[in-house]
Design an enzyme around this catalytic site. Sequence first.
Site, PDB file in Angstrom:
ATOM      1  N   THR A 144       6.446  18.031  13.662  1.00 13.70           N
ATOM      2  CA  THR A 144       6.601  19.335  12.413  1.00 13.70           C
ATOM      3  C   THR A 144       5.291  19.831  11.727  1.00 13.70           C
ATOM      4  OG1 THR A 144       7.501  20.146  10.434  1.00 13.70           O
ATOM      5  CG2 THR A 144       8.117  17.913  10.465  1.00 13.70           C
ATOM      6  N   LYS A 185      10.920  12.918  10.341  1.00 12.16           N
ATOM      7  CA  LYS A 185       9.855  13.018  11.420  1.00 12.16           C
ATOM      8  C   LYS A 185       8.337  12.988  10.773  1.00 12.16           C
ATOM      9  CE  LYS A 185      11.921  16.691  13.478  1.00 12.16           C
ATOM     10  NZ  LYS A 185      12.071  16.706  14.939  1.00 12.16           N
TER      11      LYS A 185
END
Length: 389
Positions: A144, A185
């Site tokens: 992301t 992430k």
Amino acid sequence: MRVLILGIDGYIGWPLALREITKGNTVAGVDSFFTRKRVKEVNSDSVTPIPSFPERLKRLKEKTGKTINFYRGDASDPKFIFDVIKKEKPEAIVHLAEQRSAPYSMLGLKQATDTMVKNIVSTLNLIYAVKEYVPDAHILKLGTMGEYGTPNVDIPEGFFEVEYNGRKDFLPFPKQAGSWYHWTKVHDSNNLMFANRVWKTRITDVMQGVVYGTRTKEIDETGLFTRFDIDEVWGTALNRFCSQAVIGVPLTPYGKGGQTRGFLSLEDSITCLDLALSNPPDHGEYRVFNQFDEHYSVMQLARMVKEVYERDFHEKAEIRSVPNPRVEAEEHYYNPAHVKLAELGYRRSRELQEETSIILKDLSSFKDRIENLKGVIYPRTFWKESPLN
Ligand code: USQ
């Protein structure tokens, strides 16, 4: 190409499967239906009515004549993921099977832990399964843009040159994520970089911005909609603003509304993932793509939705800022690079206003379903509270 999609039942997984299968690739898929279950738990539902997964497959067969090998299970279960990869021997694996909501991860310790374990362990399982059974396969991993946070300097595409005390190196850009979800992430990215260093695993780590939209080319052709979430836990900014306009409740930029993020449409997200699949990294390469089309502040987006809605529907839309439930900068510098996908031929499919007009039109035919979700739109997940639960 044999493509395995982990998280094939999701917002991006389903349209990506449609794209790959339409192109003639062999598609297999994995899903645990985690998102369906967790969305129900917050008394919400997809605005677009989506059938059960077996029914999806049945309709796919009717419309296209194509089939998908489907495996129900959790990517954080090593045995399950090892068995699937051993059997399918994919040339590329797209990993979308992670818990994807920042607010969900901030609901409390239980959800923070759940997010950490699911996300980090699933990526680790995948790394080991690939090393064991298909060492030359391409891992296309969804990260992301939120990994970078909002630093007061330009953001490069993964790596940058640093000079410190007279010496130079090319290093990963520092990460400053804004939720437990976003941190998972970052941890995934570190683990992927390490796997690449030790085992030369071929990896594309995609730093994707916020995705909006109801349609892709293949959804248009088949009518097989993907899910569309708008509640405060599972919905994202632009999709929420469009739904709010359609049912006549105020659009909710949080705080000052100067929070700026990269955005891209669902069609463009699928195009970018497909470009990455068709142009895999070299043997032994780890590469990072910043995958977004343009950056906007949430207030800019709210104003744009209001304008398009009032133009198309001849009714008023209201913007009302609400106290920000998150801990984040509401006014900041933001200038991330995004050149690598453009170099591979990526061009945006439609202008933002045009796409917004399509979303609003689609949503207006599901107005009753949005009305039923009125109670779960307003934000109630506060970063500062995140209790022991
Ligand atoms: N926001 C509002 N009003 C709303 C909803 C959100 O102002 O009604 C603001 C948030 O405060 C935030 C920004 O919009 O500053 C983005 O929030 P979001 O809920 O649209 O998206 P986010 O939580 O960042 O996460 C989403 C996806 C996630 C993906 C990420 C990409 O859920 O899976 O990784 O977008 S990015 O934002 O680039 O990190």
